[in-house]
Write an enzyme that holds these catalytic residues in place. Structure first.
Site, mmCIF file in Angstrom:
data_model
loop_
_atom_site.group_PDB
_atom_site.id
_atom_site.type_symbol
_atom_site.label_atom_id
_atom_site.label_comp_id
_atom_site.label_asym_id
_atom_site.label_seq_id
_atom_site.Cartn_x
_atom_site.Cartn_y
_atom_site.Cartn_z
ATOM 1 N N GLU A 174 0.842 -1.199 0.000
ATOM 2 C CA GLU A 174 0.000 0.000 0.000
ATOM 3 C C GLU A 174 0.873 1.244 0.000
ATOM 4 O O GLU A 174 2.021 1.214 0.476
ATOM 5 C CB GLU A 174 -0.900 -0.023 1.247
ATOM 6 C CG GLU A 174 -1.822 1.183 1.366
ATOM 7 C CD GLU A 174 -2.943 0.989 2.389
ATOM 8 O OE1 GLU A 174 -2.900 0.006 3.150
ATOM 9 O OE2 GLU A 174 -3.853 1.836 2.407
ATOM 10 N N GLU A 232 -12.666 -2.266 2.286
ATOM 11 C CA GLU A 232 -13.240 -1.915 3.600
ATOM 12 C C GLU A 232 -14.309 -0.835 3.442
ATOM 13 O O GLU A 232 -14.282 0.204 4.112
ATOM 14 C CB GLU A 232 -12.134 -1.488 4.586
ATOM 15 C CG GLU A 232 -11.177 -2.625 4.883
ATOM 16 C CD GLU A 232 -10.286 -2.424 6.114
ATOM 17 O OE1 GLU A 232 -10.266 -1.324 6.685
ATOM 18 O OE2 GLU A 232 -9.616 -3.408 6.498
ATOM 19 N N TYR A 258 -6.841 -9.025 11.435
ATOM 20 C CA TYR A 258 -5.481 -8.803 11.950
ATOM 21 C C TYR A 258 -5.353 -9.414 13.341
ATOM 22 O O TYR A 258 -6.320 -9.456 14.110
ATOM 23 C CB TYR A 258 -5.195 -7.302 12.049
ATOM 24 C CG TYR A 258 -4.918 -6.651 10.694
ATOM 25 C CD1 TYR A 258 -3.645 -6.678 10.151
ATOM 26 C CD2 TYR A 258 -5.933 -6.030 9.980
ATOM 27 C CE1 TYR A 258 -3.382 -6.086 8.921
ATOM 28 C CE2 TYR A 258 -5.676 -5.434 8.742
ATOM 29 C CZ TYR A 258 -4.392 -5.469 8.226
ATOM 30 O OH TYR A 258 -4.125 -4.888 7.009
ATOM 31 N N GLU A 282 -6.122 -9.222 3.760
ATOM 32 C CA GLU A 282 -5.315 -8.514 4.770
ATOM 33 C C GLU A 282 -5.277 -9.374 6.026
ATOM 34 O O GLU A 282 -6.334 -9.639 6.629
ATOM 35 C CB GLU A 282 -5.888 -7.129 5.085
ATOM 36 C CG GLU A 282 -5.709 -6.151 3.933
ATOM 37 C CD GLU A 282 -6.094 -4.710 4.273
ATOM 38 O OE1 GLU A 282 -5.994 -4.304 5.452
ATOM 39 O OE2 GLU A 282 -6.496 -3.999 3.335
ATOM 40 N N GLN A 305 2.041 -6.021 5.663
ATOM 41 C CA GLN A 305 2.236 -5.735 4.253
ATOM 42 C C GLN A 305 3.654 -6.156 3.864
ATOM 43 O O GLN A 305 4.458 -6.478 4.728
ATOM 44 C CB GLN A 305 2.019 -4.265 3.969
ATOM 45 C CG GLN A 305 0.601 -3.810 4.324
ATOM 46 C CD GLN A 305 0.278 -2.394 3.861
ATOM 47 O OE1 GLN A 305 1.103 -1.718 3.250
ATOM 48 N NE2 GLN A 305 -0.929 -1.940 4.173
#
Ligand code: AHR
Length: 502
Positions: free
Chosen positions: A26, A174, A240, A296, A345
């Site tokens: 990102e 999202e 996450y 993610e 990431q």
């Protein structure tokens, strides 16, 4: 007493699509700028502006797919700002991530050049939150149309005659949060509209990915699948591993043993999440046509002291290695529904495989786990189970998965989650006669990590502690470690298969 482990290589299950070991990059902190891209005029060795050291390290772990440009950034990104001569590209504020200037010097052409150099599929995430249907439609036309059209002409004028192949395209990110704070039914209708104009030009076939739920938002999955399921190929899931509350997530390197186990317990929740979302998807899509795309995942700790809080830069220890091992085993076990997963990431942000500082680069323990797991890519999951003791409340000591590749070689990955106890394992291989067994291991203390001063504190080494037994083999796996075991069956040797371990 040894832990009993059974691997039935003859009971093949789903294919482990190589995309389960995907990555995410990102425009956030030093992921793109400094981490992947330094520009053609940099003194750091590069090819077309992309760091040679980083690209080489990514090729080693066979990165199969890379998601870009976000994340939250995707729903603020206007792709036309990132094409044409770099000096005349629009500068903007990266409002989500640190409020820094984004000069758009890394855009579509640079990203697709990065994918070419790594040898991976691009996964582009389009803008629904602040973009238009036309903008998204034209992006796909720009990249993939071969012929005379306004966008194909613009691409040629920018130096790229040939269209690219774009397989994976995300329609928003999202959208329940940073991508527009939408309700599921509203997003589902928007998804139907936007995806209509994401065209398949020539023989390019776009695999369309809808914005899926956060964590255990089962209502989102149910509603979006109900309204828009038949228009999508994939539905994303974001989860996450965050040990503490958002205001105090905990340090990446300075944590107690309790925090270590809590982190692993929260990681193991991924299994339940996938099961529950899968059950909902099964109701709407019993044929398993729509893939679950965990685009993610990874650890999210407090940023390193003294760094920009908006850059999400964190170190990476053996704890992260175990988080990666557990997640990758879970994805393998659910590969009948999970079609892709992207760690967040790739470089310098959250659970990165690579950290950079100026011209220096280090590979993290998480990089090593991807190296240990790469043989699972495009292999077939096989039936396996382990009778494991408990490392701590809610955390088993051992965690595994196994696959057989196209040449018949069996690959096992097993992690010992205990912070301080080794485990004896007795592995049975019904119906398989091993001709050759080899193993590699990543092992250390729970806090061990690599630094720019000591870049090789944690690294993979060969493991020679495997002994053969009547029905299989035995070994003792050290505390806090991840192992890859490769078994070449005698039938493979007899068939004369030319198996070369990369
Ligand atoms: O990976 C960091 C951010 O986490 C992403 O931009 C967003 O999609 C998620 O909330």
């Amino acid at each position: 007493m040894a832990n009993r482990f059974v691997v039935d290589a003859n009971r093949k299950k789903s294919k482990i699509h190589k995309e389960l070991q995907g990555h995410f990059s990102e425009h956030l902190g030093r992921c793109i700028y400094g981490g992947l891209f330094v520009g053609k005029n940099s003194e750091i060795p590069n090819v077309n502006g992309l760091r040679t050291d980083v690209v080489e390290a990514l090729k080693e772990i066979r990165v199969p797919v890379l998601r870009w440009p976000g994340g939250c950034f995707a729903d603020e990104y206007h792709w036309k700002d990132g094409i044409g001569p770099a000096e005349s590209r629009k500068k903007m504020v990266n409002t989500h991530w640190g409020g820094v200037v984004e000069d758009n010097s890394f855009g579509t052409h640079e990203f697709l050049e990065l994918c070419r150099q790594i040898g991976c599929e691009p996964y582009i995430n389009g803008n629904v939150g602040s973009g238009t249907v036309q903008e998204m439609s034209e992006w796909v036309e720009y990249m993939t149309f071969d012929g005379v059209s306004p966008m194909a002409d613009l691409r040629s004028a920018n130096g790229r005659e040939e269209p690219w192949k774009i397989k994976y395209f995300g329609i928003g990110n999202e959208n329940w949060g940073c991508g527009g704070n939408m309700r599921p039914s509203y997003y589902a209708d928007l998804y139907r509209q936007f995806q209509t104009y994401v065209r398949n030009y020539g023989d390019n076939r776009v695999f369309k990915i809808a914005c899926g739920p956060s964590n255990d938002d089962y209502k989102w999955t149910d509603t979006v699948m109900e309204i828009a399921g038949k228009y999508m190929d994939g539905l994303s899931l974001h989860y996450y591993t965050v040990p503490g509350p958002w205001s105090h997530k905990g340090s990446a390197t300075d944590f107690s043993e309790d925090e270590y186990y809590l982190t692993l317990k929260k990681t193991l929740f991924m299994d339940e999440l996938i099961q529950n979302h899968t059950e909902i998807m099964n109701r709407h899509d019993p044929e398993h046509r729509v893939g679950l795309i965990v685009d993610e995942w990874g650890t999210w700790f407090d940023v390193e002291p003294g760094t920009n809080p908006g850059f999400l830069y964190q170190q990476n220890t053996m704890r992260d290695a175990l988080v990666a091992a557990v997640n990758l085993n879970i994805f393998n076990k659910h590969s009948d529904r999970v079609r892709m997963a992207n760690i967040a990431q790739m470089v310098n942000v959250l659970q990165s495989v690579i950290l950079t500082e100026g011209a220096d680069m280090i590979k993290t323990p998480t990089w090593s786990v991807f190296d240990l797991y790469k043989a699972h890519q495009d292999a077939h999951l096989v039936e396996s189970w382990i009778e494991s003791g408990t490392a701590a409340d809610g955390v088993p000591q051992l965690h595994e998965s196994a696959s057989v590749d196209d040449s018949g070689v069996l690959h096992i990955t097993i992690a010992n989650l205990s912070a301080d106890s080794a485990a004896d394992v007795s592995c049975e291989l019904p119906g398989l006669h091993p001709e050759k067994i080899s193993a590699r291991i990543l092992s250390g203390g729970i806090h061990d990590h690599n630094t720019f001063e000591c870049p090789h504190t944690v690294s993979i080494r060969d493991f020679s502690g495997i002994t053969s037994a009547e029905n299989g083999f035995e070994f003792s796996i050290p505390a806090c470690s991840v192992m890859e075991i490769t078994i070449i069956p005698s039938e493979v040797t007899m068939r004369g298969a030319n198996y070369i371990k990369a």
